[in-house]
Write a protein that holds these residues in place. Structure first.
Motif, PDB file in Angstrom:
ATOM      1  N   VAL A 101       0.830  -1.208   0.000  1.00 17.35           N
ATOM      2  CA  VAL A 101       0.000   0.000   0.000  1.00 17.35           C
ATOM      3  C   VAL A 101       0.864   1.257   0.000  1.00 17.35           C
ATOM      4  O   VAL A 101       1.784   1.379   0.815  1.00 17.35           O
ATOM      5  CB  VAL A 101      -0.933   0.040   1.240  1.00 17.35           C
ATOM      6  CG1 VAL A 101      -1.713   1.346   1.283  1.00 17.35           C
ATOM      7  CG2 VAL A 101      -1.884  -1.145   1.237  1.00 17.35           C
ATOM      8  N   CYS A 102       0.567   2.172  -0.897  1.00 19.81           N
ATOM      9  CA  CYS A 102       1.076   3.544  -0.845  1.00 19.81           C
ATOM     10  C   CYS A 102      -0.143   4.454  -0.755  1.00 19.81           C
ATOM     11  O   CYS A 102      -1.044   4.366  -1.596  1.00 19.81           O
ATOM     12  CB  CYS A 102       1.888   3.883  -2.089  1.00 19.81           C
ATOM     13  SG  CYS A 102       3.299   2.807  -2.375  1.00 19.81           S
ATOM     14  N   PHE A 103      -0.165   5.339   0.261  1.00 14.97           N
ATOM     15  CA  PHE A 103      -1.353   6.157   0.471  1.00 14.97           C
ATOM     16  C   PHE A 103      -0.981   7.437   1.218  1.00 14.97           C
ATOM     17  O   PHE A 103      -0.186   7.400   2.166  1.00 14.97           O
ATOM     18  CB  PHE A 103      -2.400   5.380   1.277  1.00 14.97           C
ATOM     19  CG  PHE A 103      -3.783   5.966   1.247  1.00 14.97           C
ATOM     20  CD1 PHE A 103      -4.640   5.678   0.200  1.00 14.97           C
ATOM     21  CD2 PHE A 103      -4.218   6.823   2.254  1.00 14.97           C
ATOM     22  CE1 PHE A 103      -5.912   6.225   0.157  1.00 14.97           C
ATOM     23  CE2 PHE A 103      -5.481   7.372   2.223  1.00 14.97           C
ATOM     24  CZ  PHE A 103      -6.341   7.076   1.163  1.00 14.97           C
ATOM     25  N   PRO A 104      -1.556   8.585   0.821  1.00 13.89           N
ATOM     26  CA  PRO A 104      -1.304   9.837   1.567  1.00 13.89           C
ATOM     27  C   PRO A 104      -2.060   9.823   2.891  1.00 13.89           C
ATOM     28  O   PRO A 104      -3.293   9.812   2.913  1.00 13.89           O
ATOM     29  CB  PRO A 104      -1.833  10.917   0.618  1.00 13.89           C
ATOM     30  CG  PRO A 104      -2.795  10.220  -0.288  1.00 13.89           C
ATOM     31  CD  PRO A 104      -2.361   8.799  -0.398  1.00 13.89           C
ATOM     32  N   GLY A 132      -1.141  -9.963   6.047  1.00 24.11           N
ATOM     33  CA  GLY A 132      -0.623  -8.696   6.535  1.00 24.11           C
ATOM     34  C   GLY A 132      -0.175  -7.848   5.356  1.00 24.11           C
ATOM     35  O   GLY A 132      -0.817  -7.845   4.313  1.00 24.11           O
ATOM     36  N   GLY A 133       0.945  -7.146   5.520  1.00 21.21           N
ATOM     37  CA  GLY A 133       1.438  -6.344   4.413  1.00 21.21           C
ATOM     38  C   GLY A 133       2.356  -5.235   4.871  1.00 21.21           C
ATOM     39  O   GLY A 133       2.875  -5.227   5.993  1.00 21.21           O
ATOM     40  N   HIS A 134       2.542  -4.266   3.981  1.00 14.50           N
ATOM     41  CA  HIS A 134       3.424  -3.135   4.248  1.00 14.50           C
ATOM     42  C   HIS A 134       2.824  -1.891   3.614  1.00 14.50           C
ATOM     43  O   HIS A 134       2.270  -1.944   2.508  1.00 14.50           O
ATOM     44  CB  HIS A 134       4.818  -3.395   3.668  1.00 14.50           C
ATOM     45  CG  HIS A 134       5.793  -2.301   3.975  1.00 14.50           C
ATOM     46  ND1 HIS A 134       6.271  -2.059   5.253  1.00 14.50           N
ATOM     47  CD2 HIS A 134       6.372  -1.369   3.187  1.00 14.50           C
ATOM     48  CE1 HIS A 134       7.112  -1.044   5.218  1.00 14.50           C
ATOM     49  NE2 HIS A 134       7.188  -0.600   3.983  1.00 14.50           N
ATOM     50  N   SER A 135       2.933  -0.756   4.325  1.00 14.11           N
ATOM     51  CA  SER A 135       2.378   0.495   3.814  1.00 14.11           C
ATOM     52  C   SER A 135       3.388   1.612   3.978  1.00 14.11           C
ATOM     53  O   SER A 135       4.219   1.585   4.893  1.00 14.11           O
ATOM     54  CB  SER A 135       1.084   0.855   4.563  1.00 14.11           C
ATOM     55  OG  SER A 135       1.357   1.049   5.942  1.00 14.11           O
ATOM     56  N   ILE A 136       3.326   2.594   3.064  1.00 16.74           N
ATOM     57  CA  ILE A 136       4.134   3.800   3.198  1.00 16.74           C
ATOM     58  C   ILE A 136       3.261   5.014   2.898  1.00 16.74           C
ATOM     59  O   ILE A 136       2.298   4.929   2.129  1.00 16.74           O
ATOM     60  CB  ILE A 136       5.368   3.802   2.271  1.00 16.74           C
ATOM     61  CG1 ILE A 136       4.960   3.774   0.795  1.00 16.74           C
ATOM     62  CG2 ILE A 136       6.300   2.661   2.601  1.00 16.74           C
ATOM     63  CD1 ILE A 136       6.121   4.009  -0.144  1.00 16.74           C
ATOM     64  N   ASN A 137       3.617   6.125   3.522  1.00 17.46           N
ATOM     65  CA  ASN A 137       2.956   7.394   3.235  1.00 17.46           C
ATOM     66  C   ASN A 137       3.496   7.919   1.904  1.00 17.46           C
ATOM     67  O   ASN A 137       4.702   8.101   1.745  1.00 17.46           O
ATOM     68  CB  ASN A 137       3.241   8.372   4.363  1.00 17.46           C
ATOM     69  CG  ASN A 137       2.620   9.738   4.130  1.00 17.46           C
ATOM     70  OD1 ASN A 137       1.583   9.853   3.476  1.00 17.46           O
ATOM     71  ND2 ASN A 137       3.245  10.782   4.658  1.00 17.46           N
ATOM     72  N   LYS A 142      -1.220   3.791  -4.494  1.00 20.77           N
ATOM     73  CA  LYS A 142      -0.834   2.567  -5.210  1.00 20.77           C
ATOM     74  C   LYS A 142      -1.232   1.398  -4.330  1.00 20.77           C
ATOM     75  O   LYS A 142      -1.161   1.472  -3.105  1.00 20.77           O
ATOM     76  CB  LYS A 142       0.671   2.519  -5.499  1.00 20.77           C
ATOM     77  CG  LYS A 142       1.208   3.694  -6.293  1.00 20.77           C
ATOM     78  CD  LYS A 142       2.712   3.606  -6.455  1.00 20.77           C
ATOM     79  CE  LYS A 142       3.266   4.870  -7.073  1.00 20.77           C
ATOM     80  NZ  LYS A 142       3.246   6.014  -6.105  1.00 20.77           N
ATOM     81  N   TYR A 143      -1.627   0.292  -4.973  1.00 21.19           N
ATOM     82  CA  TYR A 143      -2.043  -0.877  -4.203  1.00 21.19           C
ATOM     83  C   TYR A 143      -1.796  -2.140  -5.012  1.00 21.19           C
ATOM     84  O   TYR A 143      -1.884  -2.146  -6.236  1.00 21.19           O
ATOM     85  CB  TYR A 143      -3.526  -0.797  -3.830  1.00 21.19           C
ATOM     86  CG  TYR A 143      -4.036  -2.046  -3.143  1.00 21.19           C
ATOM     87  CD1 TYR A 143      -3.635  -2.366  -1.848  1.00 21.19           C
ATOM     88  CD2 TYR A 143      -4.883  -2.932  -3.800  1.00 21.19           C
ATOM     89  CE1 TYR A 143      -4.073  -3.525  -1.221  1.00 21.19           C
ATOM     90  CE2 TYR A 143      -5.328  -4.089  -3.182  1.00 21.19           C
ATOM     91  CZ  TYR A 143      -4.920  -4.385  -1.891  1.00 21.19           C
ATOM     92  OH  TYR A 143      -5.347  -5.536  -1.284  1.00 21.19           O
ATOM     93  N   GLY A 144      -1.474  -3.196  -4.294  1.00 24.90           N
ATOM     94  CA  GLY A 144      -1.315  -4.507  -4.913  1.00 24.90           C
ATOM     95  C   GLY A 144      -1.007  -5.546  -3.864  1.00 24.90           C
ATOM     96  O   GLY A 144      -1.222  -5.339  -2.662  1.00 24.90           O
ATOM     97  N   LEU A 145      -0.490  -6.676  -4.317  1.00 25.48           N
ATOM     98  CA  LEU A 145      -0.228  -7.799  -3.427  1.00 25.48           C
ATOM     99  C   LEU A 145       1.125  -8.440  -3.741  1.00 25.48           C
ATOM    100  O   LEU A 145       1.548  -8.482  -4.899  1.00 25.48           O
ATOM    101  CB  LEU A 145      -1.298  -8.886  -3.582  1.00 25.48           C
ATOM    102  CG  LEU A 145      -2.756  -8.556  -3.282  1.00 25.48           C
ATOM    103  CD1 LEU A 145      -3.636  -9.736  -3.678  1.00 25.48           C
ATOM    104  CD2 LEU A 145      -2.948  -8.214  -1.814  1.00 25.48           C
ATOM    105  N   SER A 146       1.742  -8.961  -2.704  1.00 25.33           N
ATOM    106  CA  SER A 146       2.793  -9.959  -2.854  1.00 25.33           C
ATOM    107  C   SER A 146       2.132 -11.312  -2.598  1.00 25.33           C
ATOM    108  O   SER A 146       1.465 -11.488  -1.573  1.00 25.33           O
ATOM    109  CB  SER A 146       3.916  -9.702  -1.844  1.00 25.33           C
ATOM    110  OG  SER A 146       4.847 -10.757  -1.865  1.00 25.33           O
TER     111      SER A 146
END
Length: 344
Positions: A101-104, A132-137, A142-146
């Motif tokens: 996840v990338c999100f403001p 689970g997953g990983h996110s950044i500001n 942007k969104y997707g999956l591993s």
């Protein structure tokens, strides 16, 4: 969100061009060979496959991109469907996934929740576990999956195992990249856009499951590098192909938009990359563009023995998929053809 989700290069149109990737990957140090790495990036395949025992190999892939439409829930569904597809293209079964996840962070977090809800539902539909997953500001969404999957080491679908005489079966309609472009400027009809969304949110799980009852020599999923780009990779400098445009399934409205030059920059990159390998025989320009169109969450492209093609096609159609036999693989130079891919 202010300004909405929309990004001008959403979905698989956001990919780096194939020529750029080739140049970069050719310079990467590979390290010592590992006999258990059954599929790496040497053949531009859909996912990596690593053997962990005589009976089990792990399929690893990841995919993420910016939105191609405004609805966050639908975007999440499409992004997840697209990421999961690579495992099916290798003949595997999906077992787990992680969010990317990338999100403001100062924007409406309900939008993020809807994106992730859409993605989660598709992971559940695939029969997998979201771990689970990983996110950044980030300023852009942007969104997707591993994604992790498993496959028997002897039953991997590689993209370059096709044989002369194989027929090519495509399981989804082309043209979704053009439709997303038309939708961005308000030119797409609701009906055609709904058709595109249904296509982009249909898991390739169902086509892959049917295919396992047949002999599949090669398989790939048709995504950002277009039908012709991914077919070029399947031919692997060993084989040629003949494509029958009368059998190509595509969203009919996409033809009209291509006729009006409502096309993508990624489609032009695809044309520049693979166009010299293609001989179009009286094919109208809009259909050429559909064949170069970057697909987001596109269908599977199978290479199967001719004698099994009709039976596989029938089963795919009975499952409600718009599949068609779209061509065949040949030996180079057969029947007097002059280029790697001849489109009739």
């Amino acid at each position: 969100m202010a300004g909405g989700l929309f990004c001008s290069s959403g979905g698989c149109t956001a990919k780096l061009g194939p020529d750029i990737l080739e140049r970069v990957l050719s310079r990467i140090e590979r390290g010592a060979p590992d006999k258990n790495l059954l599929v790496g990036f040497d053949s531009s395949d859909d996912a990596a496959v690593y053997r962990v025992s005589d009976d089990v190999a792990v399929v690893q892939t990841l995919d993420f991109f910016p939105p191609m439409l405004e609805d966050p829930y639908v975007f999440g569904q499409i992004a997840a469907t697209n990421a999961l597809s690579d495992v099916y293209a290798m003949g595997g079964e999906v077992i787990s996934a992680l969010n990317i996840v990338c999100f403001p962070q100062d924007e409406d977090l309900n939008v993020l929740g809807e994106i992730m809800r859409g993605g989660s539902e598709k992971v559940v539909e695939a029969g997998a576990v979201l771990c689970g997953g990983h996110s950044i500001n980030d300023k852009d969404v942007k969104y997707g999956l591993s994604v992790n999957g498993v496959v028997h080491p002897d039953r991997i679908y590689k993209n370059n195992g096709g044989q002369a005489g194989d027929v090519l079966i495509l399981t989804k309609k082309l043209g979704v990249g053009i439709m997303n472009t038309a939708n961005r400027v308000g030119a797409a009809s609701k009906e055609a856009m709904a058709e595109a969304i249904v296509s982009m949110t249909t898991l390739n799980k169902y086509a892959a499951a049917i295919s396992k009852r047949y002999t599949v020599h090669a398989c790939t999923d048709v995504t950002g590098f277009s039908f012709l780009g991914h077919l070029h990779e399947m031919l692997d400098k060993r084989l040629w192909a003949v494509v029958d445009t009368l059998s190509i399934p595509y969203i009919k409205e996409a033809y009209t938009h291509a006729e009006n030059f409502m096309i993508t920059a990624a489609g032009q990159r695809n044309r520049n990359h693979v166009g010299s390998f293609v001989d179009f025989k009286g094919v109208p320009f809009p259909l050429e563009e559909i064949l170069f169109d970057p697909q987001t969450s596109g269908g599977l492209l199978f290479a199967v023995p001719q004698e099994e093609g009709k039976a596989l096609l029938q089963e795919l159609k009975e499952a409600g998929l718009p599949a068609q036999i779209v061509g065949r693989m040949i030996q180079p130079g057969d029947a007097g053809f002059q280029k790697e891919i001849t489109v009739l």
